[in-house]
Design an enzyme around this catalytic site. Structure first.
Site, PDB file in Angstrom:
ATOM      1  N   ASP A  83       0.810  -1.208   0.000  1.00  0.00           N
ATOM      2  CA  ASP A  83       0.000   0.000   0.000  1.00  0.00           C
ATOM      3  C   ASP A  83       0.850   1.266   0.000  1.00  0.00           C
ATOM      4  OD1 ASP A  83      -2.106  -1.721   0.101  1.00  0.00           O
ATOM      5  OD2 ASP A  83      -3.140  -0.699   1.725  1.00  0.00           O
ATOM      6  N   CYS A 124       1.207  -8.308   4.990  1.00  0.00           N
ATOM      7  CA  CYS A 124       0.783  -6.921   4.849  1.00  0.00           C
ATOM      8  C   CYS A 124      -0.707  -6.801   4.516  1.00  0.00           C
ATOM      9  CB  CYS A 124       1.615  -6.214   3.782  1.00  0.00           C
ATOM     10  SG  CYS A 124       3.360  -6.042   4.259  1.00  0.00           S
ATOM     11  N   ASP A 125      -1.246  -5.684   4.915  1.00  0.00           N
ATOM     12  CA  ASP A 125      -2.552  -5.147   4.573  1.00  0.00           C
ATOM     13  C   ASP A 125      -3.593  -6.151   4.071  1.00  0.00           C
ATOM     14  OD1 ASP A 125      -0.427  -2.886   4.351  1.00  0.00           O
ATOM     15  OD2 ASP A 125      -2.327  -1.915   4.734  1.00  0.00           O
ATOM     16  N   LYS A 126      -3.838  -6.194   2.763  1.00  0.00           N
ATOM     17  CA  LYS A 126      -4.954  -6.986   2.231  1.00  0.00           C
ATOM     18  C   LYS A 126      -4.654  -8.471   2.189  1.00  0.00           C
ATOM     19  CE  LYS A 126      -6.057  -2.947   1.950  1.00  0.00           C
ATOM     20  NZ  LYS A 126      -4.688  -2.609   2.325  1.00  0.00           N
ATOM     21  N   CYS A 196       5.334  -2.557   8.145  1.00  0.00           N
ATOM     22  CA  CYS A 196       5.704  -1.233   8.674  1.00  0.00           C
ATOM     23  C   CYS A 196       5.371  -1.126  10.154  1.00  0.00           C
ATOM     24  CB  CYS A 196       5.026  -0.140   7.862  1.00  0.00           C
ATOM     25  SG  CYS A 196       5.605  -0.073   6.161  1.00  0.00           S
ATOM     26  N   GLU A 447      -6.849   4.328  -0.315  1.00  0.00           N
ATOM     27  CA  GLU A 447      -6.419   4.899   0.956  1.00  0.00           C
ATOM     28  C   GLU A 447      -6.025   6.361   0.776  1.00  0.00           C
ATOM     29  OE1 GLU A 447      -4.733   1.127   3.515  1.00  0.00           O
ATOM     30  OE2 GLU A 447      -3.306   2.528   2.655  1.00  0.00           O
ATOM     31  N   SER A 473      -5.171   4.827   5.397  1.00  0.00           N
ATOM     32  CA  SER A 473      -4.108   3.941   5.852  1.00  0.00           C
ATOM     33  C   SER A 473      -4.158   3.846   7.369  1.00  0.00           C
ATOM     34  CB  SER A 473      -2.756   4.498   5.412  1.00  0.00           C
ATOM     35  OG  SER A 473      -1.705   3.857   6.101  1.00  0.00           O
TER      36      SER A 473
END
Length: 557
Positions: A83, A124-126, A196, A447, A473
């Site tokens: 992202d 990560c994320d998704k 992150c 985002e 985000s």
């Protein structure tokens, strides 16, 4: 299929499966390996995402664990989008939709190849929710082992994370730092592999994997570079064999009570607003109702115990040293805020998982009797602007913006809003409205880290709200209110807002109101032009035709 049969029997058993076995021999598998359970090890390793660059090592450790416990591991891939790299350009349209592709591809590989169980390796994320969605959909034994968080950066003795770099861009635009100082930030904030380092979406979801029972203790907080992370991956590989033997499946774990536990931990941690989007999507796959009204019910009774970046200076590594998610859950359990009887992938109950947990740093993880606030980190706002809800990270909002009436400045895309912010056209008391950025309108619900970070970097986050049918985000802070539903592309009230309209925000009362008369809104709606899709071909064109609203997780319908 008889109960004593395994899915892999479809490709391994009987003379009619000789062609199938011939292809497996071509992989170098032995006859002995074909007698053992076939375990799909799904890794999202790639060389473009810092959180995934080391997942080949995590996958090798997980495969070793499977072999130790008597299984045959077979590595297959999953895609991923970073992202941060996709931010603020057309690539961000693909981030949320990638979650559906991940779930679909795992379903495809598991069904086509007859895997008996799955070790899922995201970071990560998704990717994390996409894998959990697939686990719920397939309902074969599965376990999550993430790649772990990145260590924080250092800038003159100050903890840094990626969000500091985004905010430094705004500071540079405002003239409070120069380009050399900005370069110092970009070169030091992300020191190596891992997700992150703040309580952004990736780490939020990795922590919630523990809370909901689908990952081993330590999954959310053990640093990516630690040997303990490699050991945890081996343990996950061994544990999947125990889950298979005991026939413990995702839907045995992903119950309504487990989602309530996850929401409790979410509120205590102050997770990303995206966590609600993803929990709703996972619940949809699990067949568990998860109305947004439940979020406020839980938030109102759950203290916020952590203020990790972007809400505060501490990072995931600090939470790990403080005792990690088991310590957070133990604090909640002291106030009877968790169901500790629930099963987990450890094969033990929540109570047994957290029995030995200790809070080692009450400054990072506040004791339950001394929270940062008596209410949770997230809130869902309702009102005529968002009849089906809008989400805000309450723990990252400045006190002066918890209750405010702002003047609308309306933009029909993120790019228009960023240009106005960088052009210093936004004033104290404004509400920046960014619409037609929802699941269908974006498409892909982009985002909005760049505009929120620009506002924060310019010192406006204590005076300006940002309201969007898109999303934020996990690195966002300030009065950033997203997921407005219904979205503008579906004719939601956010499409009716005009420059100069007053918007009343009351986060403690879970309220957001457009202060325009019903008569005027009715007249505006009569003149509203039908939404014209921005994308005419390709995957995103299909996505925008099929995607549901954000209040149900932006799942494909």
């Amino acid at each position: 299929m008889a109960t004593n049969q395994r899915p892999s029997d479809m490709i391994l058993k009987g003379p009619e499966r000789a062609p199938h076995r011939s292809l497996l021999y071509a992989l170098g598998l032995t006859a002995e390996e074909m007698k053992r359970p076939m375990i799909g090890v799904v890794s999202s390793f790639n060389e473009i995402i810092p959180g995934h660059i080391h997942l080949d090592k995590i996958a090798e450790a997980a495969k070793a664990g499977v072999r130790i416990a008597g299984g045959t591991p077979l590595l297959v891939p999953a895609i991923g989008v970073c992202d941060g790299i996709a931010m603020a350009h057309p690539g961000m349209c693909y981030s949320l939709p990638s979650r559906e592709l991940i779930a679909d591809s795992i379903e495809t590989q598991a069904m086509a190849h007859g895997f008996d169980a799955l070790v899922l390796i995201p970071n990560c994320d998704k990717i994390v929710p996409g894998m959990l969605m697939a686990a719920a959909r397939l309902n074969i034994p599965a376990i999550i082992i993430s790649g772990g968080p990145m260590l924080g950066g250092d800038h003159d003795g100050r903890h840094l994370s990626l969000s500091n770099v985004f905010e430094a861009v705004g500071a540079c635009k405002a003239g409070t730092i120069n380009e050399r100082e900005l370069r110092d930030y970009e070169e030091t904030a992300c020191p190596g592999c891992g997700s992150c380092s703040g309580m952004f979406t990736a780490n939020s979801m990795n922590c919630l994997c523990e809370a909901i029972g689908m990952a081993l203790p330590g999954n959310g907080t053990i640093p990516a570079i630690a040997a303990a992370r490699t050991r945890l991956a081996k343990e996950a590989g061994m544990q999947i064999m125990k889950l298979l033997k005991r026939n413990i499946r995702p839907l045995d774990i992903l119950t309504p009570a487990a989602f309530r536990n996850a929401l409790r931990v979410d509120m205590a941690l102050g997770c990303s607003t995206n966590s609600l989007l993803h929990l709703c999507a996972i619940a949809h796959e699990a067949g568990v109702p998860l109305p947004l009204t439940l979020v406020n019910e839980i938030s109102s009774a759950t203290p916020n115990l952590c203020q990790l970046s972007p809400a505060g200076p501490d990072l995931i590594e600090d939470l790990h040293l403080a005792g990690g998610i088991p310590a957070v859950m133990k604090e909640l359990a002291k106030a009877d805020l968790l169901d500790t009887t629930l099963p987990t992938v450890t094969g033990r109950s929540v109570a047994k998982n957290i029995a030995s947990a200790v809070n080692r740093n009450p400054k990072v993880l506040r004791p339950i009797k001394n929270p940062f606030s008596p209410t949770g980190g997230l809130a869902v706002l309702f009102g005529n602007l968002a009849p089906r809800g809008a989400v805000v990270k309450r723990s990252a909002v400045a006190p002066e913006m918890l209750v405010a009436t702002c003047k609308a400045r309306v933009f029909d895309s993120e790019e228009e809003a960023i240009a106005a912010i960088y052009g210093k056209k936004i004033r104290k008391g404004d509400a920046v409205i960014i619409r037609y950025e929802g699941p269908r309108g974006g498409p892909g619900m982009r985002e909005m880290l760049s505009p929120t970070s620009a506002l924060a970097g310019m010192g406006l986050d204590r005076h300006v709200a940002l309201i969007t049918d898109g999303r934020f985000s996990g690195a966002t802070r300030g009065a950033a209110i997203g997921h407005v539903s219904p979205e503008a592309a579906d004719g939601g009230a956010i499409a009716l807002v005009r420059n100069g309209d007053k918007i009343a925000i009351n986060i403690p009362d879970y309220s957001i109101k457009l202060l325009v008369s019903q008569k005027e809104l009715k007249e505006r709606r009569a003149r509203l032009k039908p939404f014209q899709p921005r994308v005419k071909k390709g995957w995103l064109s299909r996505y925008q035709r099929l995607v549901g609203s954000s209040d149900i997780g932006a799942v494909l319908l």
